[in-house]
Design a protein around this motif. Structure first.
Motif, PDB file in Angstrom:
ATOM      1  N   GLU A  32       0.421  -1.365  -0.258  1.00 27.36           N
ATOM      2  CA  GLU A  32      -0.296   0.398  -0.222  1.00 27.36           C
ATOM      3  C   GLU A  32       0.708   1.516   0.590  1.00 27.36           C
ATOM      4  O   GLU A  32       0.407   2.415  -0.492  1.00 27.36           O
ATOM      5  N   GLY A  62      -2.330  -7.845  -3.276  1.00 22.45           N
ATOM      6  CA  GLY A  62      -3.861  -7.236  -2.830  1.00 22.45           C
ATOM      7  C   GLY A  62      -3.802  -5.225  -2.014  1.00 22.45           C
ATOM      8  O   GLY A  62      -4.455  -5.351  -2.460  1.00 22.45           O
ATOM      9  N   GLY A  63      -2.499  -5.215  -1.991  1.00 25.98           N
ATOM     10  CA  GLY A  63      -2.096  -3.729  -1.109  1.00 25.98           C
ATOM     11  C   GLY A  63      -1.797  -2.999  -2.388  1.00 25.98           C
ATOM     12  O   GLY A  63      -2.271  -1.744  -2.197  1.00 25.98           O
ATOM     13  N   LEU A  65      -3.275  -3.506  -5.488  1.00 29.10           N
ATOM     14  CA  LEU A  65      -4.880  -3.184  -6.041  1.00 29.10           C
ATOM     15  C   LEU A  65      -5.381  -2.017  -5.148  1.00 29.10           C
ATOM     16  O   LEU A  65      -6.334  -1.035  -5.801  1.00 29.10           O
ATOM     17  N   SER A  66      -5.635  -1.552  -3.495  1.00 30.58           N
ATOM     18  CA  SER A  66      -6.471  -1.617  -3.417  1.00 30.58           C
ATOM     19  C   SER A  66      -5.376  -0.052  -3.213  1.00 30.58           C
ATOM     20  O   SER A  66      -6.630   1.315  -3.516  1.00 30.58           O
ATOM     21  N   ILE A 138      -7.033   5.059  -0.569  1.00 27.17           N
ATOM     22  CA  ILE A 138      -7.339   3.868  -0.410  1.00 27.17           C
ATOM     23  C   ILE A 138      -8.730   3.672  -1.599  1.00 27.17           C
ATOM     24  O   ILE A 138      -9.451   5.012  -1.495  1.00 27.17           O
ATOM     25  N   GLU A 139      -8.471   2.859  -2.568  1.00 26.49           N
ATOM     26  CA  GLU A 139      -9.205   2.899  -4.066  1.00 26.49           C
ATOM     27  C   GLU A 139     -10.490   2.040  -3.562  1.00 26.49           C
ATOM     28  O   GLU A 139     -10.673   1.385  -3.114  1.00 26.49           O
ATOM     29  N   LEU A 144      -9.927   0.313  -8.831  1.00 24.02           N
ATOM     30  CA  LEU A 144      -9.356  -0.740  -8.287  1.00 24.02           C
ATOM     31  C   LEU A 144      -8.840  -0.938  -9.383  1.00 24.02           C
ATOM     32  O   LEU A 144      -9.233  -1.346 -10.354  1.00 24.02           O
TER      33      LEU A 144
ATOM     34  N   MET B  60      -9.101  -7.200  -5.322  1.00 26.36           N
ATOM     35  CA  MET B  60      -7.771  -7.275  -4.105  1.00 26.36           C
ATOM     36  C   MET B  60      -8.259  -7.631  -3.595  1.00 26.36           C
ATOM     37  O   MET B  60      -7.104  -8.425  -2.455  1.00 26.36           O
ATOM     38  N   HIS B  63      -6.915 -11.807  -3.447  1.00 24.80           N
ATOM     39  CA  HIS B  63      -5.013 -11.838  -3.379  1.00 24.80           C
ATOM     40  C   HIS B  63      -5.471 -11.603  -1.296  1.00 24.80           C
ATOM     41  O   HIS B  63      -4.297 -12.413  -1.283  1.00 24.80           O
ATOM     42  N   CYS B  64      -5.150 -10.780  -0.718  1.00 23.33           N
ATOM     43  CA  CYS B  64      -5.074 -10.818   0.439  1.00 23.33           C
ATOM     44  C   CYS B  64      -5.766 -11.442   1.122  1.00 23.33           C
ATOM     45  O   CYS B  64      -4.987 -12.602   1.597  1.00 23.33           O
TER      46      CYS B  64
END
Lengths: 452, 460
Positions: A32, A62-63, A65-66, A138-139, A144, B60, B63-64
């Motif tokens: 992030e 994950g981070g 993309l967010s 944070i989108e 995203l 998203m 993946h987390c």
């Protein structure tokens, strides 16, 4: 019970032990932060073969993309492939998931910028500021990011190495090479590359599963199996890779692992004869690089230790070659990152055009020995120690670029604080090991005395 | 990033139903990773399956979730986009110790959620969910060492196996012989790649809309009458015999008759029950306290008992399992077919209603008209979460309802009379109190709801 600190968060990235300090939460946070730092755009992710790489990859995605970044996954690949891909894909940055030469329980994140080089210390500092402030972008919804896959990154990288290599020369020599990929990301692809440039290849430890059969650091004491294999197969030489294919060590035809310092000396010997311009290396690298400079009439620039320091100086000074004495070669015709595939091609080409064996080439350098020692030194003692050393060696030629380096006509000594451990590293090079060790011991004695 | 004023509740719900929030605000990558690692700690070691619906934040979140689960050493298998019922079936039919569905069901696209499934394919009940929350809050997760990590696998056949399991329950010859024309609105959700093809396999002529999982939701993904105008127009234009609407993860089913009328999801459970009881499946009918009393009428026709549970998917599923029910479901349109799985399953519901039409040869509007005419009123009173349960307690102490023959206190307060009922309960997802009534006649139902609305408001 004392807490064992296995987490290292620094300007050169984040490093920790799986199952202890390198948690998915930490990785998500850094992803992030990096996405926030870049302000969107495309991030290339690649990883070495460690089993933990997959978990870390998902946490990073994950981070990122967010934070609104797009991700392009280049999969398991050599670390230099990631730098190439960042440039090829015009990405805004990259992340290498690799703890390089560290043992299997470690993993790490290394951050690349848009030119495919690692963040320098200032940029690393900025990223850490974003991470620590914790105010990440944070989108939501369509803002995203998405994930793409680039299957061709490794082949594009290999093609660049191949086209920069004098294949005719190597093919006419047709050396028999044993390569030990340590089951790292050089597995399989290295053998393919070496065959393409005209070698006969015997590959050992080339299952890319991250179960390292030896300590992945390519230094002589870890290369027993390769030495045996070179003798057994009657090979002309052996190459040893680390887990992410950035550093290289060499074994001679008689099965002797020569110092990893020769890797850069050989490669620079070849790069400097192709084009004219300076050579760049760090302060702790062997004087052999100076000898290469004299042979080809090149100047040699010395930087602080760290790949990005060398790479940035190479770029700024239009260097013809450079790297670090730990076996990390940078061929600026390809990219400003350490690349042991490029190093192998250069060294094979040099052997072919010179018609020399590894041993003969090594013996063409003035004999020397490097001794690398360390002594405990807490952060609060660093200044005291460095000042004491300056005083002790006040009559000598000093280079204070990083720590204290003392230069004599036939030897040098370099004392610098470690970036990752509470120790002072003390490195000396002289005509023989006894002389180098004497220099180290004398310095360590002075350090211990200064600490009291 | 949207903002919310101080004092307004943050859009995050950590409840026994899972963790639900707004992406971009509360449902952060860190929270998703923590919850997944908590679940891996709670459920593991072993295999954990993961699915998602089509909302943009799903990638998203996925993946987390994969990272958090993998970090515990669980053997993680990614099913990709599929209905939650397919995930639940895959968990039940495998040696998996659990599953995580990444879906906010019928909620709008800015929401997402994690729903946790135990090894028998049913959502965690409140005892299990409390254990999971304790693990989450204590934050002492299982952390696998590097050589205890397992590669993440993938299984893209779970959706197909789910369809096969539904098909095994159907009278294919009867459905094929009827050659029905069926419109379906997949709301670009998790059923998009499954339902249109499945209806074709059943010999229906299919008119799909909103069946591209890469596109955004065309409307709120809740199959209520208010969201079905596009489907109603399609049914009329195509001359279809029926139109069906999924939510985003294949849990709730809404429908439209051949006349283009959407009678509401309360009828879904009645028609599904009519089909299954008419076919002769043994066992009672399970529904929740807020669902239409037509369920009793259908059950009575086949001499079956109705068991009413608290509101919540897991209560329905566990009661269906414990009572060996023929069918279970709720007025939201979520139907459980125990012969297939203990999951709310809108594809199975759709297929069974198609079979009911084929078997009876009756129009969908006629099947609806066969059911008694009642009117339902659903009202809410805003109420701060911290007051909601006290208000209900106070209301309970002050009950006077001579008309009621039965008082049920399993979930708030439900008063039941011969031809009417009213149910006052705390919303699990929003800071408000529900007042739901049903009676013969719209005014009777409204008056009943109003009178209890007033009582609640007086207590606030």
């Amino acid at each position: 019970m004392p807490v064992i600190q296995s987490l290292k968060i620094g300007v050169s990235g984040v490093r920790g032990v799986i199952g202890e300090s390198l948690t998915p939460q930490l990785v998500v946070g850094f992803a992030e932060a990096f996405g926030t730092y870049l302000g969107g755009g495309v991030v290339v992710i690649g990883r070495d073969t460690r089993p933990s790489g997959e978990m870390i990859y998902h946490a990073l995605v994950g981070g990122l993309l967010s934070a609104g970044s797009e991700v392009i996954d280049v999969g398991v690949c050599p670390a230099p492939t990631i730098g190439h891909a960042v440039v090829d894909l015009r990405a805004d940055g990259g992340i290498a998931i690799t703890a390089s030469h560290n043992p299997a329980q470690w993993n790490a994140l290394k951050f690349l910028r848009a030119d495919g080089m690692f963040l320098n210390s200032y940029q690393g500092e900025e990223l850490l500021n974003v991470y620590h402030q914790g105010a990440f972008v944070i989108e939501s919804g369509d803002a995203l990011g998405r994930v793409g896959r680039d299957e061709g990154a490794v082949n594009r990288h290999l093609s660049k190495v191949i086209s920069a290599t004098n294949r005719q020369a190597i093919a006419s020599l047709h050396p028999r090479v044993v390569v030990d990929s340590c089951n790292g990301s050089g597995s399989r692809i290295t053998a393919g590359l070496l065959e393409k440039v005209g070698c006969e290849v015997i590959a050992i430890n080339d299952t890319p599963d991250g179960h390292f059969p030896r300590d992945p650091e390519p230094v002589p004491e870890n290369l027993g199996q390769l030495c045996e294999a070179v003798k057994e197969h009657g090979a002309d030489l052996g190459f040893a890779q680390d887990a992410d294919a950035d550093r290289l060590a060499i074994v001679s035809a008689d099965g002797e692992a020569i110092s990893e310092e020769f890797t850069l000396a050989f490669a620079c010997d070849v790069m400097a004869e192709k084009r004219s311009g300076p050579l760049v290396t760090n302060l702790s690298t062997s004087r052999m690089i100076d000898e290469v400079g004299q042979r080809h009439g090149c100047s040699v620039l010395r930087t602080k230790v760290g790949e990005v320091n060398v790479a940035e100086a190479m770029l700024a000074n239009h260097a013809v070659g450079g790297g670090e004495g730990n076996g990390g070669v940078i061929d600026p015709r390809l990219h400003y990152c350490r690349d042991n595939l490029a190093a192998m091609a250069l060294i094979l080409e040099g052997m072919a055009t010179r018609q020399v064996t590894v041993k003969e080439w090594a013996e063409s350098f003035r004999p020397s020995a490097i001794v690398k020692e360390k002594t405990p030194c807490s952060a609060s003692n660093i200044q005291t120690v460095l000042l004491a050393l300056q005083r002790k060696y006040a009559g000598e030629e000093l280079d204070l670029t990083e720590g204290v380096k003392v230069l004599w006509p036939d030897a040098w000594l370099h004392a610098r604080p470690s970036a990752t451990e509470p120790i002072m590293r003390v490195i000396a090079e002289a005509d023989d090991e006894a002389a180098a060790r004497g220099l180290c011991d004398e310095a360590i004695e002075a350090i211990d005395e200064a600490i009291g | 990033m949207s903002s919310f004023a101080a004092g307004v509740s943050r859009p995050l719900k950590i409840t026994i139903g899972g963790v639900r929030g707004v992406v971009g605000e509360t449902l952060t990558p860190d929270l998703l990773t923590n919850f997944s690692q908590a679940f891996g700690t709670w459920a593991g070691p072993g295999k954990v399956l993961v699915s998602r619906d089509t909302r943009p934040s799903g990638r998203m979140a996925q993946h987390c979730v994969l990272a958090g689960l993998a970090a515990t050493g669980c053997e993680v298998v990614d099913l990709g986009i599929c209905p939650t019922a397919a995930l639940q079936l895959a968990v039940k039919d495998s040696d998996a110790v659990g599953g995580v569905a990444i879906t906010a069901g019928h909620n709008n696209a800015d929401w997402n959620a994690l729903k946790f499934i135990r090894s028998d394919g049913i959502f965690l009940n409140h005892h299990q969910a409390e254990e999971l929350l304790n693990v989450y809050h204590q934050k002492e997760f299982t952390k696998a060492a590097w050589d205890e990590l397992t590669p993440i696998g993938s299984d893209h056949q779970a959706g197909r196996r789910h369809l096969d399991a539904i098909r095994a329950q159907l009278d294919l010859d009867t459905i094929r012989a009827a050659g029905l024309k069926v419109a379906v609105d997949c709301t670009n959700g998790a059923c998009s790649d499954f339902t249109p093809g499945f209806l074709s396999e059943l010999g229906c002529e299919v008119f799909p809309i909103n069946d591209d999982p890469n596109l955004p939701f065309p409307h709120e993904p809740k199959p209520d009458a208010a969201n079905l105008s596009q489907l109603r127009a399609l049914v009329r234009a195509a001359g279809a015999d029926a139109g069906f609407a999924h939510d985003a993860d294949g849990d709730r089913l809404g429908f439209v008759t051949e006349e283009g009328v959407a009678p509401g999801a309360e009828y879904t459970v009645c028609l599904a029950a009519e089909m299954v009881l008419g076919r002769g499946d043994p066992g009672p009918v399970v529904t929740n306290l807020s669902t239409t009393m037509r369920v009793e009428d259908v059950a009575r026709k086949y001499g079956r008992e109705v068991i009413r549970t608290r509101v919540g998917q897991v209560y329905i599923a566990e009661a269906a399992f414990n009572h060996r029910a023929a069918i279970a479901g709720e007025g939201s349109g979520g139907i459980v077919f125990p012969a297939i799985n203990y999951a709310h399953d809108s594809i199975a519901a759709l297929a069974h209603i198609v079979e009911l039409m084929a078997r009876t040869g009756r129009k969908l509007s006629a099947l609806v008209a066969d059911l008694p005419q009642y009117d339902m009123v659903r009202e809410t009173v805003p109420c701060p979460s911290q007051r909601a349960f006290s208000v209900l307690q106070e209301l309970r102490d002050d009950l006077e309802a001579e008309w009621a023959t039965e008082v049920n206190l399993d979930d708030g307060i439900k008063l039941i009379g011969a031809d009417r009922w009213v149910h006052v309960r705390v919303s699990m997802t929003e800071p408000r109190i529900w007042v739901i009534s049903e009676a013969a006649g719209p005014q009777v139902a409204q008056d009943l709801a109003d009178s209890y609305m007033q009582r609640v408001k007086r207590l606030l």
